[in-house]
Structure formats: structure tokens, C-alpha cells
Design a protein around this motif. Structure first.
Motif, short mmCIF file in Angstrom:
data_model
loop_
_atom_site.label_atom_id
_atom_site.label_comp_id
_atom_site.label_asym_id
_atom_site.label_seq_id
_atom_site.Cartn_x
_atom_site.Cartn_y
_atom_site.Cartn_z
N SER A 1 0.76 -1.13 -0.05
CA SER A 1 0.02 -0.11 -0.04
C SER A 1 0.86 1.30 0.00
N HIS A 2 0.70 2.17 -0.96
CA HIS A 2 1.18 3.35 -0.87
C HIS A 2 0.14 4.44 -0.94
N GLU A 3 0.28 5.42 0.10
CA GLU A 3 -0.90 6.46 0.09
C GLU A 3 -1.14 7.38 -0.90
N TYR A 4 -0.28 7.58 -1.80
CA TYR A 4 -0.67 8.41 -3.18
C TYR A 4 -0.48 7.40 -4.27
N GLY B 1 -1.56 4.04 -4.19
CA GLY B 1 -2.54 3.02 -4.35
C GLY B 1 -2.24 1.72 -3.63
N VAL B 2 -2.86 0.68 -4.16
CA VAL B 2 -2.63 -0.74 -3.41
C VAL B 2 -2.24 -1.31 -4.64
N PHE B 3 -0.91 -2.32 -4.60
CA PHE B 3 -0.48 -3.02 -5.57
C PHE B 3 -0.53 -4.48 -5.24
N VAL C 1 -9.08 -0.05 -5.89
CA VAL C 1 -9.39 0.67 -4.53
C VAL C 1 -8.89 1.90 -4.60
N SER C 2 -9.86 2.97 -3.88
CA SER C 2 -9.20 4.25 -3.88
C SER C 2 -7.99 4.50 -3.02
#
Length: 828
Positions: free
Chosen positions: A359-362, A364-366, A385-386
Motif C-alpha cells: 500500500s502506498h498512500e499516493y 494506491g494498492v499493488f 480501490v481508492s
């Protein structure tokens, strides 16, 4: 409203000059007043008064087991019995040392002195109380003290704050200005029913929550910095901060020690296989015996996770992606970087043995699929996902959870996507959100989240699969952590350590019980525009004058736990029917309220729990004098009288208007009649004019007929005269002459002329009286504007003779040579 009553005027005993009273004790029906020189015993039932005088200073008065003791300096300790002072002990220590307090301990007196600690008085023998804190207390100057409900002691000092001793004399805690007090001089102490200790300080009042679930360590001097992570390892407490790694023995009052070589940000502490790993800005360390060994110099180790079924491998997330640590013997080193993924990996969790999420806040999710050697990312997929600021990814109860401001999402393997969890998403709302970081505590099998006003602890459901969510009140200004860098550590039992930006908090969940509190309306006051204020009984129904329309309400909740914020919400029924927003202010003022009836309601929220009641106050504000019922009656009477008056005025007015209208109508009728008369006259004149025109035409026709007839006869006569033989014609000529000179023609003409031009002949005769009938006849023909040639046949004379007649007529009328005879006659 309190009323002051002076007792000194009725006691019958004169007070000592400049006498100061330092203590008051109520016992049975007696009230004892202690000054420095005397003790007054006042009977509250009958007003009787006794006094106990002293030649030396009375330092203090004490109540012990319903008995009163006091100290005369240089004399010793005395007891009051039956209104008399009885010496208890004149031991030298008690004579020369100020006694701060006296306690009962196992049917013996425990006497505390200001500078020499505690002494036990038993059977007239005084011995020092041998306790572990004796040395510390001997170095302090104690000003006052109390024994708490649990048997322990609170000692207020002159310059060292407050000292808390256990019942057996051990130091439990010492609190001074360095760790929270407003001032180090404690002048008075009081324990309330909730076991809070109230401190009257040299500056202000403080309250100590002795049974609080929260204990705070404030790093006021900035030695530690902001705590990002923590761990308990081999009996020591480790704190990773923005300044480095610190440690101290667990449950010890010792100071923290900095671990050399760890200066800089410590991002994580991870225990694996009885070893403590430290994720650091400068790399990765293994901590042992309060030393740190660097095993990786790769910048920025965010976190470390074990790899399933690979006990000798660890996966660490760094600023530039993922790396594998490998154990060789008893040491660890970097094995390789996972190629194909270079995004900062602060939050990552395994989905399976070779698939993980990052997860990276800017960004996204990988979802990343790895090869069997953990050297390469075979596939990288961005999840639908947002993205969200301060988001996080964690595993709890075998579920993968992704959290950010919009809620908590659970990974659903069957649909291969993150689905919003409606139950867990209750921990966040738009106004209370500060961070989406979720922290899993494996030891207690709990999941933690943070918001502005509380902590949320999630446990797996005991009966169903629905998790249990418990809110723990803890306002943000206590946590004051860095968003997304919050940390929580299970210490022991129900105690947890929470990192803050200036130290840490320890919370004991066994003491954190939800308690509902009532809201109390403390005071109501009204004021006028001239700032004249009066207090009102909140229990009464208020009735205020109209000018007293500025009201202020004060209210409170009897909850003195510092870590529970109290907020209030109010409404004023009758004008502001909607509830206000919650606010920390405990008073509200309303100004310039209009007259009417009102109900003020206030309720409170402690943490997230509403108060058990809604406090109300009913009141009314009188009408202004000009709108009072008396004045309304006056207004009604005035309206009636005014109506009658106006009715008469209008009656007279309309009467005058009617008369005026009748006059106007009469005048209009007269005018109309006059107009009609004029119209009739006009019609008459028009008829006359028509008649005159008609007669003029008749006159003209008659005249022309005469002219034609005479001309015709003259022509015949002339023709006859030219005939060769005139013998038989004379009679005819005579008849013609008779006809030409016939006066009947003139009479007919004169009658027609007078009808057409009435009174002309009379008028001209009156002007020129010398005129003959023939002259008047000529004037009549001239009036008709006939020429001489036309007149000649009418007069049966020649044209020349007409001119002569005209000349003679001018002379008779005495006209000038320039004047026209015809014009003159026409103008008459």
C-alpha cells in the motif's frame, strides 16, 4: 445566593488584634476555629462559645478519629477534651518541629513533621517511622498531607510538588512541575469521592486522577522526541523515535538510555526468533544488550515481515522497494532486491507464500506475484480501490485490511478485490478522522485505530464472526502523535503503551470503564443594558422583567478525568429550537431576548457517551411596558375612542362632502341648463340666420325679378317708341309706364327688405332725418350692394340720373369726398 453572617459580633469575646484564622473543623455540633493564638469552640445549636488560649503559636489543628489535636510550638501536642486542652506529648521533637499532620495507624498516632519525616507515638513513646522513603522525605520540606481512602499518603511539599507514599511507606510516585504540575508549592490537599486528589498550589489548582486508566510520560525537555514505535525485549522497554532508539528497564523509574549508532528516525521494531530488528532511516539493525548492529545499509527500512515456510528469510520494505534478508548462521544480511518493483513499501502483507500486497498512500494498492527465489516481481497489478492520505494495510484475524478516510476494506479472495467492511468502517467518520493506520497486536489479538477523540480496540467476535468494537476516550491533544505514525504496544496484562509526539502514554484497560455522568446547570444570571446583574436559582422557574433580557447559563459535568473531554450542546426552545454544535465551552449567553416563554436545555458528551440527562431551565421574559396587557387594554380603548372620533370626523366630513357634492351638482345642473339655454339660443340664432338668409335670398330674388321686369318693360317701351307708327301704341306705353311706376312693387320690396334687414331704414332715418322716401329707397338698394346700373331700372330712371341721386344723397349725409357711400351704408 450566599449570605454572609458575622459571628464575631455575637460571641461576646473580643478578637485578638489582627487575628488570622488558619483552620476550621466541624465535629458533631461544634465548629472549631483555629488562629495562631487561640482556638474557638462554637456550638452551632445554641451559639455557646468556648476558647482555648495559648501563650505560644498554635501551628495547626488536626482531627483524628473524631478527636481534635493541636500543636503549641515549644510546648508539644495537645488534645481537646470537654472543651479543655490536655497535653498528649511534650517530646522535644514535637516541641521544636512543626507538625504537619497526625494520622491514626493501628491505634497509635502517626505524626508527620515538616522537615524530619514521620514519627510514631505509642504509650507516650515517640519513635521514627522506619520506611523506605525515610531518606527522601527527610530531604523535603512538607507543608501538608492527607491519608487517602486506600491507606496511602499524599504529601504536599514547599518546592518539590507532591509525593505519593504507599501504606507501608514506599514511594509510589513523585509529581512536580517537570512532569505536569502548574507549580511546585502545594499549599493544600483534598481527596474527592472519585479518589481524585485536588491540589491548592501557590499558583492555581490542579487535579490528580489517582485511579486514572491513563499515565502520561511527557518528554518536556525533548530528549526522546516523537515516538514512532516501541517494543519489550528481554525485560527492557525500547522506544523508536525521530531522534533514535532508546531503552530502559521495564517498570522501572530509571531514565531512558540512548543506543549508540541509532541517531535518526526509527521507523519500526520487529521481534523475530528471539531477536529484535530495528528498521531505521539509515538501514536495518539488530539490537542486543543495549547495542545496535547494522545488518543493512540500504536507506529507509520501513518494516520487516517473515516469509511463510522460509524461516531463514525475511522481507523488508524500503524507500525504493522490497529487499530480502537471509540468515547465515547467527547473522543476517541482505540477500537481494526484488526486481520489477521500485515503489516505497511502508505497508505490505503476504496474501499467500509468493503473493503480497503493498500500500502506498499516493499511488494506491499493488498486488505483486513473486518468483520462487524471491528475486523478481513476475506480475504487478494495481488494485481497484481508492487511494487515501494516511492509509495503511495490515492483517488481522486472517483478514487483509486496507483502511483510509472512507472506511476499512477487506480483501475478498473469491472476487479478488477489496470490499468495504460496514462493521469495521464504523471506526471512522469525516469529522473524527486523523489517520487510517491500523495496528495489529498479535499478543492480545486486538486491532487498534486512532481518531480525534478516542481509540478503537477491535476484538474478534466471541459468539459470531462480527468483531467487537470498543471505544476508549483519549482526546487527540493527549495522543498528539504524528498522523500515520501512531504506535501502540501491549506491555503486560491490560496495559498498553501509546507513542506521542512528546513521549508516551500508558493506558490500563482494566481501569478504563465507561461511566455516564449527569450534566448540571450550575448558575443562571440575568443582566440589563446597564450591566446590572443578579444570580437566579437554577431550580426555580425564572420570571424576568423585560429589561432583564440578557441571560447567561453555566453548566458542568462532574467528571474530572483529564483524558476524557467533555463537550456540551444546548438549545433554547422558543427561539433557537435546533441543538447547537458540541463545544467545550461550559457557558453560553443570550442577549436581547424578546419577550415570551423559553426552555433552556443542555446536554453533554463525555468522550463519545452522552450524559444521562438533559438539564433544563424554564423561564419567561415579561412584555415591555408598552406591550403589557394594561397598555394593550389602553390601546384597545384608545382604538375604540379613536374609531368613534374618526367616525364622527368622517361623518361630518362626508356630510360636508355631500352638501358640497349637492351644491356642485346644483351648479352643474344650472350650468347645464345655461348651456342648454345657450344651445337653444344658438339653435334659434342659427334658425334666424337661416331665416335671414332665406329672406335675403327672397329679397335678392325679388329685387332681381323687379330689375328684370323693369328692364324688360323699358326695352319694350323703347322698342315701341322706335316704331314708325305710334298712334295705337301710346296706350301700351302708358300701361308700361304705369307698371314701371307701380308703388306696389316698392311696398313688396320694402316689406321683404325690412324682414331681411330689420330696422335699417328706421336707423338711417334717425341718423339722417332729412332723407326723403326716394332717398331711403336708394339707401335700401345701396344696402343690397346694387350698382347704379342695377338701381336705374328699379327707379325707372337712367343710369345718369342714379349717379345724380347718389351725389345728392352724399351731400345730405355730409360724406367726405374720399368716403364711399356704399361702404358707409353697409356699415350702418
Amino acid at each position: 445566593e450566599l449570605t454572609y453572617t458575622s459571628l464575631s459580633e455575637n460571641i461576646g469575646v473580643p478578637l485578638i488584634e489582627d487575628e488570622e484564622f488558619w483552620n476550621i473543623i466541624e465535629l458533631d455540633n461544634w465548629i472549631l476555629f483555629q488562629s495562631l493564638d487561640r482556638i474557638y469552640l462554637y456550638n452551632a445549636l445554641n451559639g455557646a462559645l468556648k476558647t482555648i488560649d495559648s501563650s505560644t503559636r498554635i501551628t495547626k489543628m488536626y482531627e483524628v478519629n473524631n478527636s481534635i489535636y493541636f500543636q503549641r510550638f515549644d510546648n508539644g501536642i495537645y488534645k481537646i477534651e470537654n472543651g479543655l486542652d490536655i497535653l498528649v506529648s511534650d517530646h522535644e521533637i514535637l516541641k521544636s518541629n512543626i507538625v504537619v499532620n497526625i494520622f491514626d495507624q493501628d491505634d497509635q498516632l502517626l505524626i508527620e513533621t515538616q522537615d524530619n519525616g514521620f514519627f510514631v507515638l505509642k504509650n507516650s513513646e515517640l519513635t521514627a517511622w522506619d520506611i523506605p522513603a525515610m531518606t527522601t522525605i527527610s530531604n523535603l520540606s512538607i507543608y501538608n498531607s492527607i491519608q487517602l481512602d486506600d491507606g496511602s499518603f499524599a504529601l504536599g511539599t514547599i518546592s518539590n510538588g507532591i509525593l505519593h507514599l504507599s501504606q507501608d511507606g514506599k514511594i509510589v510516585n513523585q509529581i512536580d512541575q517537570d512532569n505536569g504540575l502548574s507549580n511546585n508549592t502545594v499549599l493544600s490537599l483534598l481527596e474527592d469521592s472519585d479518589q481524585n486528589i485536588w491540589l491548592g498550589l501557590d499558583i492555581g489548582i490542579n487535579c490528580l486522577n489517582m485511579t486514572s486508566a491513563v499515565r502520561i510520560f511527557n518528554d518536556f525537555k525533548g530528549k526522546l522526541g516523537s515516538v514512532y514505535c516501541s517494543a519489550v525485549y528481554e525485560g527492557n522497554l525500547y522506544l523508536g523515535t525521530n531522534q533514535g532508539l532508546y531503552t530502559k528497564p521495564l517498570n522501572a523509574s530509571a531514565s531512558f538510555t540512548f543506543i549508540e549508532g541509532t541517531q535518526g528516525q526509527v521507523w519500526s521494531l520487529f521481534k523475530y526468533d528471539d531477536q529484535l530488528f530495528c528498521g531505521h532511516n539509515s538501514g536495518t539493525f539488530i539490537v542486543k544488550n543495549n547495542t545496535a548492529e547494522k545488518i543493512s545499509s540500504i536507506q529507509g527500512t520501513w518494516n520487516i515481515r517473515p516469509i511463510e515456510n522460509r524461516p531463514n528469510l525475511l522481507l523488508q520494505g524500503n524507500y525504493d522497494g522490497l529487499y530480502v534478508l537471509e540468515r547465515s548462521g547467527n547473522s543476517w544480511q541482505v540477500k537481494n532486491k526484488i526486481n520489477g518493483f521500485d515503489i516505497s513499501s511502508r505497508f505490505f502483507e503476504f496474501q499467500s507464500d509468493r503473493t503480497l500486497f503493498v500500500s502506498h498512500e499516493y499511488k494506491g494498492v499493488f498486488q505483486i506475484a513473486l518468483n520462487t527465489d524471491f528475486t523478481e516481481a513476475l506480475k504487478v497489478r494495481t488494485m481497484a480501490v481508492s487511494k487515501g492520505q494516511y492509509s495503511s494495510l495490515t492483517r488481522f484475524n486472517n483478514d487483509l485490511l486496507y483502511a483510509f478516510k472512507k472506511g476499512v476494506y477487506t480483501y475478498d479472495a473469491s472476487s479478488d478485490r477489496f470490499v468495504k467492511d460496514s462493521t469495521l468502517s464504523q471506526i471512522y467518520n469525516e469529522t473524527n478522522y486523523i489517520s487510517g493506520k491500523l495496528i495489529t497486536n498479535e499478543e492480545s489479538n486486538t486491532l487498534w485505530s486512532f481518531s480525534q477523540s478516542d481509540l478503537s480496540m477491535i476484538r474478534p467476535g466471541t459468539v459470531s464472526s462480527t468483531p467487537q468494537i470498543n471505544s476508549i476516550a483519549l482526546p487527540e491533544h493527549f495522543k498528539s502523535g504524528v498522523s500515520s505514525y501512531e504506535s501502540i504496544l501491549h506491555l503486560y496484562d491490560d496495559n498498553y503503551l501509546i507513542g506521542t509526539s512528546s513521549g508516551y502514554i500508558i493506558i490500563d484497560l482494566s481501569k478504563s470503564e465507561k461511566k455516564s455522568y449527569p450534566v448540571i446547570l450550575n448558575a443562571v444570571s440575568s443582566s440589563t443594558k446597564k450591566n446590572k446583574t443578579r444570580l437566579i436559582d437554577p431550580l426555580s422557574i425564572g420570571k424576568f422583567k423585560n429589561e432583564e433580557n440578557n441571560l447567561e447559563f453555566s453548566y458542568s459535568v462532574p467528571n474530572f478525568n483529564a483524558y476524557e473531554d467533555v463537550k456540551y450542546q444546548y438549545q433554547l426552545m422558543g427561539i433557537y429550537d435546533d441543538w447547537s454544535d458540541f463545544s467545550e465551552s461550559n457557558n453560553v449567553a443570550f442577549t436581547n431576548l424578546p419577550y415570551g416563554s423559553y426552555t433552556f436545555n443542555v446536554r453533554a458528551k463525555t468522550g463519545s457517551d452522552l450524559s444521562t440527562n438533559t438539564a433544563s431551565y424554564e423561564f419567561s421574559i415579561d412584555r415591555p411596558f408598552l406591550l403589557s396587557y394594561t397598555m394593550l387594554a389602553v390601546y384597545a380603548l384608545g382604538v375604540i375612542l379613536f374609531s368613534i372620533f374618526m367616525h364622527n370626523i368622517y361623518k361630518q366630513y362626508y356630510k360636508r362632502q355631500r352638501e358640497k357634492l349637492l351644491d356642485q351638482t346644483k351648479k352643474e345642473l344650472e350650468l347645464k341648463e345655461l348651456e342648454n339655454e345657450q344651445q337653444r339660443m344658438r339653435f334659434k340664432n342659427e334658425n334666424l340666420e337661416l331665416d335671414i338668409k332665406s329672406k335675403n335670398r327672397e329679397l335678392a330674388i325679388s329685387t332681381m325679378s323687379l330689375i328684370k321686369k323693369n328692364e324688360f318693360l323699358n326695352n319694350i317701351k323703347d322698342e315701341l317708341k322706335t316704331a314708325k307708327s305710334t298712334e295705337n301704341l301710346q296706350s301700351v306705353i302708358k300701361i308700361i309706364d304705369n307698371n314701371l311706376n307701380n308703388t306696389d312693387d316698392w311696398k313688396l320690396f320694402e316689406e321683404a327688405f325690412n324682414n331681411a334687414d330689420k330696422d335699417f331704414l328706421k336707423k338711417i332715418k334717425s341718423i339722417h332725418s332729412s332723407l326723403t322716401p326716394n332717398d331711403l329707397r336708394l339707401c335700401a338698394y345701396l344696402r343690397l350692394n346694387l350698382s347704379s346700373k342695377e338701381i336705374a331700372p328699379l327707379l325707372n330712371i337712367s343710369h345718369r340720373s342714379v349717379e345724380v341721386k347718389r351725389y345728392r344723397l352724399r351731400k345730405k349725409m355730409k360724406l367726405t369726398h374720399e368716403a364711399s357711400l356704399t361702404n358707409y351704408i353697409l356699415e350702418i
